[in-house]
Design a protein around this motif. Structure first.
Motif, PDB file in Angstrom:
ATOM      1  N   LEU A   1       6.834 -16.970   6.799  1.00 27.76           N
ATOM      2  CA  LEU A   1       6.240 -16.060   7.768  1.00 27.76           C
ATOM      3  C   LEU A   1       6.016 -14.700   7.125  1.00 27.76           C
ATOM      4  CD1 LEU A   1       8.548 -16.842  10.842  1.00 27.76           C
ATOM      5  CD2 LEU A   1       6.197 -17.667  10.506  1.00 27.76           C
ATOM      6  N   ALA A   2       4.952 -14.004   7.575  1.00 26.85           N
ATOM      7  CA  ALA A   2       4.662 -12.676   7.045  1.00 26.85           C
ATOM      8  C   ALA A   2       4.169 -11.764   8.157  1.00 26.85           C
ATOM      9  CB  ALA A   2       3.622 -12.755   5.930  1.00 26.85           C
ATOM     10  N   VAL A   3       4.779 -10.596   8.250  1.00 28.19           N
ATOM     11  CA  VAL A   3       4.284  -9.570   9.156  1.00 28.19           C
ATOM     12  C   VAL A   3       3.020  -8.978   8.542  1.00 28.19           C
ATOM     13  CG1 VAL A   3       4.824  -7.370  10.279  1.00 28.19           C
ATOM     14  CG2 VAL A   3       6.617  -9.088   9.967  1.00 28.19           C
ATOM     15  N   PRO A   4       1.971  -8.733   9.328  1.00 28.60           N
ATOM     16  CA  PRO A   4       0.734  -8.174   8.764  1.00 28.60           C
ATOM     17  C   PRO A   4       1.008  -6.884   7.991  1.00 28.60           C
ATOM     18  CG  PRO A   4       0.357  -8.888  11.024  1.00 28.60           C
ATOM     19  CD  PRO A   4       1.826  -9.024  10.772  1.00 28.60           C
ATOM     20  N   ASP A   5       0.427  -6.786   6.801  1.00 29.24           N
ATOM     21  CA  ASP A   5       0.606  -5.623   5.938  1.00 29.24           C
ATOM     22  C   ASP A   5       0.161  -4.353   6.674  1.00 29.24           C
ATOM     23  OD1 ASP A   5       0.614  -3.692   3.944  1.00 29.24           O
ATOM     24  OD2 ASP A   5      -0.259  -4.989   2.440  1.00 29.24           O
TER      25      ASP A   5
ATOM     26  N   PHE B   1       7.552  -3.687  13.846  1.00 29.38           N
ATOM     27  CA  PHE B   1       7.887  -5.098  14.048  1.00 29.38           C
ATOM     28  C   PHE B   1       9.324  -5.193  14.519  1.00 29.38           C
ATOM     29  CE2 PHE B   1       9.563  -9.212  12.518  1.00 29.38           C
ATOM     30  CZ  PHE B   1       8.763 -10.038  13.289  1.00 29.38           C
ATOM     31  N   SER B   2       9.529  -5.933  15.600  1.00 29.18           N
ATOM     32  CA  SER B   2      10.865  -6.093  16.172  1.00 29.18           C
ATOM     33  C   SER B   2      11.108  -7.566  16.456  1.00 29.18           C
ATOM     34  CB  SER B   2      10.995  -5.288  17.475  1.00 29.18           C
ATOM     35  OG  SER B   2      12.264  -5.496  18.073  1.00 29.18           O
ATOM     36  N   LEU B   3      12.223  -8.087  15.905  1.00 27.75           N
ATOM     37  CA  LEU B   3      12.586  -9.490  16.119  1.00 27.75           C
ATOM     38  C   LEU B   3      14.047  -9.556  16.536  1.00 27.75           C
ATOM     39  CD1 LEU B   3      12.197 -12.562  15.927  1.00 27.75           C
ATOM     40  CD2 LEU B   3      12.650 -12.390  13.475  1.00 27.75           C
ATOM     41  N   ASP B   4      14.303 -10.076  17.714  1.00 27.22           N
ATOM     42  CA  ASP B   4      15.658 -10.321  18.194  1.00 27.22           C
ATOM     43  C   ASP B   4      15.833 -11.831  18.323  1.00 27.22           C
ATOM     44  OD1 ASP B   4      18.097 -10.545  19.464  1.00 27.22           O
ATOM     45  OD2 ASP B   4      17.746  -8.920  20.876  1.00 27.22           O
ATOM     46  N   GLY B   5      16.600 -12.408  17.389  1.00 24.42           N
ATOM     47  CA  GLY B   5      16.781 -13.854  17.406  1.00 24.42           C
ATOM     48  C   GLY B   5      17.688 -14.351  18.502  1.00 24.42           C
ATOM     49  N   ARG B   6      18.456 -13.448  19.115  1.00 23.70           N
ATOM     50  CA  ARG B   6      19.371 -13.806  20.205  1.00 23.70           C
ATOM     51  C   ARG B   6      20.295 -14.959  19.819  1.00 23.70           C
ATOM     52  NH1 ARG B   6      15.485 -13.007  25.609  1.00 23.70           N
ATOM     53  NH2 ARG B   6      15.015 -10.803  25.159  1.00 23.70           N
ATOM     54  N   GLY B   7      20.690 -14.944  18.532  1.00 26.97           N
ATOM     55  CA  GLY B   7      21.626 -15.949  18.042  1.00 26.97           C
ATOM     56  C   GLY B   7      21.004 -17.261  17.649  1.00 26.97           C
TER      57      GLY B   7
ATOM     58  N   SER C   1       2.878  -9.833  18.161  1.00 28.91           N
ATOM     59  CA  SER C   1       3.982  -8.912  18.437  1.00 28.91           C
ATOM     60  C   SER C   1       3.823  -7.630  17.634  1.00 28.91           C
ATOM     61  CB  SER C   1       5.313  -9.586  18.100  1.00 28.91           C
ATOM     62  OG  SER C   1       6.380  -8.674  18.222  1.00 28.91           O
ATOM     63  N   ALA C   2       3.473  -7.754  16.355  1.00 29.71           N
ATOM     64  CA  ALA C   2       3.276  -6.570  15.520  1.00 29.71           C
ATOM     65  C   ALA C   2       2.082  -5.747  15.997  1.00 29.71           C
ATOM     66  CB  ALA C   2       3.085  -6.992  14.067  1.00 29.71           C
ATOM     67  N   MET C   3       1.038  -6.416  16.459  1.00 30.29           N
ATOM     68  CA  MET C   3      -0.162  -5.714  16.902  1.00 30.29           C
ATOM     69  C   MET C   3       0.103  -4.901  18.172  1.00 30.29           C
ATOM     70  SD  MET C   3      -3.834  -7.319  18.078  1.00 30.29           S
ATOM     71  CE  MET C   3      -4.076  -8.087  16.480  1.00 30.29           C
TER      72      MET C   3
END
Length: 389
Positions: A72-76, A81-87, A54-56
């Motif tokens: 979890l780690a987003v690549p340095d 980076f976008s994360l929508d947990g949708r609850g 997703s980040a790439m």
């Protein structure tokens, strides 16, 4: 005939690919990478692959269910980076979600929203870590059980809104700090971070470490906590604004000694239902430079026996109200003793306090129309200050 078969085979392979691989897709799901999110499977490897991809590709990551992961780690240095947990819920067993950019070029832009984060580990330190050259927004986040909910380190322009934190007794919902070198000089700042419409239960609402500038807090609600806001005075610290907030703290509503350019307006401090320490203060603001405490209230002062406002320096204290008779003084005031500095201003305050206003030194102070009740709570007196006091 062969060409038709080849086209059909390619079409089948296309359908079998995860959504992230399809041209033009803006949203991908962690489930497409093998995450089960069934509340019991260890989804760490699958969810990390989804984060990386997703980040790439700059796509928004989503998921459905309860995903158990270690950390979890987003690549340095990722561009975004976008994360929508949708609850939905991420349950961490060893750490949290880390977002870091150690470079000095383009910032990582992030958006994290509609997400619940929990931990099954008593030693899990940080739910969401933002570090370095990252900028973005966090909206509708719920954090349960972590020692620190959001840790912002050397990062700027974070916008935290509409979120809830349940912290352990010694925890911190939001921690913001820069970095000092061995000589205690700032080498990196955390600047221009905003906290809006946030509720915190237990711990400390917002903790500010060294090298922090331009923090804005509005409509922060902190209940049954140690501190509503605690600012650790250090080199480079300045410019904290708190407005329209309600703060219950066993030790203090706001503790921010020695912080230049402090602004507290239209806010309230109260004792928690569990009681308070012997030296509790609603607002503890000693050694100020250019500070303002205005239009704010202190509730529950009848249970306090120490000064509910402790202030020093050249802070302006105007239009505040302390409600509830107390055996201690309403305010303990320590203006600068160097008369070349601007005086402390204390004006238009109302104190239901038998002890009145206590001057701790012979520094410069001025102001008029300060009221306080006598020991019978009916004999009101007006207190005016002049630079000679």
């Amino acid at each position: 005939m062969k060409n038709r078969c080849l086209v059909f085979l390619v079409f089948l392979l296309f359908l079998a690919l995860p959504a992230v691989s399809r041209a033009g897709s803006d949203t991908v799901s962690a489930l497409d990478y093998g995450a089960r999110c069934d509340g019991k499977t260890d989804d760490t490897a699958a969810f990390q692959r989804a984060v990386d991809d997703s980040a790439m590709h700059g796509t928004q990551l989503t998921f459905r269910g309860v995903c158990h992961v270690a950390a979890l780690a987003v690549p340095d240095g990722a561009a975004s980076f976008s994360l929508d947990g949708r609850g939905n819920t991420l349950v961490f067993s060893k750490g949290g979600l880390s977002l870091r950019n150690s470079g000095s070029g383009k910032a990582t832009l992030y958006e994290i929203r509609n997400l619940r984060i929990e931990t099954v580990s008593k030693s899990a330190a940080v739910a969401l870590r933002l570090e370095g050259n990252v900028k973005g927004g966090i909206d509708a986040l719920t954090v349960e059980g972590f020692g620190t909910g959001i840790a912002i380190r050397n990062a700027s322009d974070a916008r935290i809104a509409r979120s809830f934190f349940r912290s352990p007794a010694g925890g911190r919902a939001i921690s913001i700090a820069g970095t000092l070198d061995s000589a205690r000089k700032p080498v990196a700042f955390a600047s221009n971070n905003d906290v809006t419409d946030v509720t915190v239960l237990h711990g400390t609402g917002v903790f500010l470490g060294p090298a922090v500038q331009g923090t804005k807090i509005r409509n922060l609600r902190v209940l049954e906590a140690q501190y509503g806001v605690f600012a650790e005075s250090g080199p480079g610290d300045e410019d904290l604004s708190i407005s329209e907030s309600y703060l219950e703290g066993r030790k203090a509503g706001i503790f921010a000694d020695g912080l230049p350019f402090l602004r507290i307006v239209d806010s309230s401090a109260d004792l928690p239902g569990s009681g308070a320490d012997a030296h509790w203060a609603a607002f503890h603001l000693a050694g100020m430079f250019g500070g303002i405490l205005s239009g704010s209230n202190v509730w529950g002062a009848s249970a306090a026996h120490s000064p509910v406002i402790v202030a020093g320096g050249n802070i302006a204290i105007t239009g505040n109200q302390i409600t509830g008779l107390t055996g201690g003084p309403c305010m303990a005031l320590s203006p600068h003793t160097d008369r070349s500095r601007p005086p402390m201003l204390v004006a238009d305050n109302t104190c239901w306090a038998a002890g009145g206003y206590r001057l701790m030194n012979e520094g410069g102070i001025l102001g008029a129309h300060n009221l306080w009740s006598g020991t019978d709570n009916h004999s009101w007196k007006s207190v005016d200050f002049s630079p000679a006091d």
